[in-house]
Enzyme design. Sequence first.
Site, PDB file in Angstrom:
ATOM      1  N   ASP A 108       5.202   5.036  -1.730  1.00 32.18           N
ATOM      2  CA  ASP A 108       5.675   4.050  -0.753  1.00 32.18           C
ATOM      3  C   ASP A 108       7.176   3.808  -0.963  1.00 32.18           C
ATOM      4  O   ASP A 108       7.635   3.672  -2.104  1.00 32.18           O
ATOM      5  CB  ASP A 108       4.891   2.736  -0.965  1.00 32.18           C
ATOM      6  N   HIS A 109       7.925   3.750   0.127  1.00 33.85           N
ATOM      7  CA  HIS A 109       9.366   3.433   0.082  1.00 33.85           C
ATOM      8  C   HIS A 109      10.156   4.219  -0.956  1.00 33.85           C
ATOM      9  O   HIS A 109      10.887   3.622  -1.757  1.00 33.85           O
ATOM     10  CB  HIS A 109       9.583   1.929  -0.146  1.00 33.85           C
ATOM     11  N   GLY A 161       4.446  -4.124   6.282  1.00 37.87           N
ATOM     12  CA  GLY A 161       4.538  -5.587   6.341  1.00 37.87           C
ATOM     13  C   GLY A 161       3.452  -6.208   7.189  1.00 37.87           C
ATOM     14  O   GLY A 161       3.695  -7.158   7.927  1.00 37.87           O
ATOM     15  N   ARG A 213     -10.079  -9.628 -19.720  1.00 40.04           N
ATOM     16  CA  ARG A 213     -11.189  -8.749 -19.302  1.00 40.04           C
ATOM     17  C   ARG A 213     -12.255  -9.562 -18.594  1.00 40.04           C
ATOM     18  O   ARG A 213     -12.986  -9.074 -17.763  1.00 40.04           O
ATOM     19  CB  ARG A 213     -11.785  -8.035 -20.526  1.00 40.04           C
TER      20      ARG A 213
HETATM   21 ZN    ZN Z   1       6.726  -1.231   3.329  1.00 41.13          ZN
END
Ligand code: ZN
Length: 276
Positions: free
Chosen positions: A24-25, A159, A228
Amino acid sequence: MLLKKLMEAAVEENPDIPIALHLDHGNSLETVKKAIGIGFTSVMIDGSLKEDSKTPTTFEENVEVTCAVTDYSHPMGITVEGELGTLGGIEDGVGSGRVQLTDPDQAVEFVEKTRVDALAVAIGTSHGAYKFKAEPKLALHIVEEIHERLPELHMVMHGSSSVPQELVEIVNRYGGNMPNAKGVPMSEIQSVIPYGVRKVNIDSDGRIAVTGAIRKVFIETPEKFDPRDYMKPARAALAELVAQKMHDLGTAGSADTFKPQSLEDMKAFYREKGWI
Ligand SMILES: [Zn+2]
């Protein structure tokens, strides 16, 4: 290396689920190269921003870095997502903080020049949990206009968290402070799916679900101190949220309704197009 082994284990343990691993990005060709090196099968190059992930680029700069990434990735069968226009909001330090909507004319030129497999469009959505001061006004017509001119193009909405108020309320009820958090209504996202939107990026909603579940344990059973233990309801809350999103977006239960494409399949596809 740790991440690579975790991914390999997930693939090995779930042979029935077609899995793609997507960056991503990505902010530069170097980052993309690193990701592919450890096994990512799909990458995003966000050429709408410079390498600092903050400063908006010109159209030409965006085309240049995106072409460099498609030139590098396609011969290996790796799919590429580009971005045109800038989103509002900032996520993990990514974002210019101001919105520049995608221009449909530029989108056509961009896709033709860069040969991206998918395009992230800016239609007024925003990263983070505080997207909008008032009700959001999305420029959904941009998606329709681009789809009319590029019917084969896969579009991506970043977004796109809805910031469910019932989850925000859990966070606030158990000692959190998220006033006025607002997102994109699911109905608006659903309305553009028929126009070529094939990937919807949702992150903040998961963060809110996890935070709410942890806060609840802390307030109700303050004697607990083992992650945990107190992470269990958080994981369950996240799983429930993801299941709900997949259902709402119409993807639940469809893993066996399409044939997964291997990297070799994608190479053949690009060869056929004359791109590699
Ligand atoms: Zn994004």
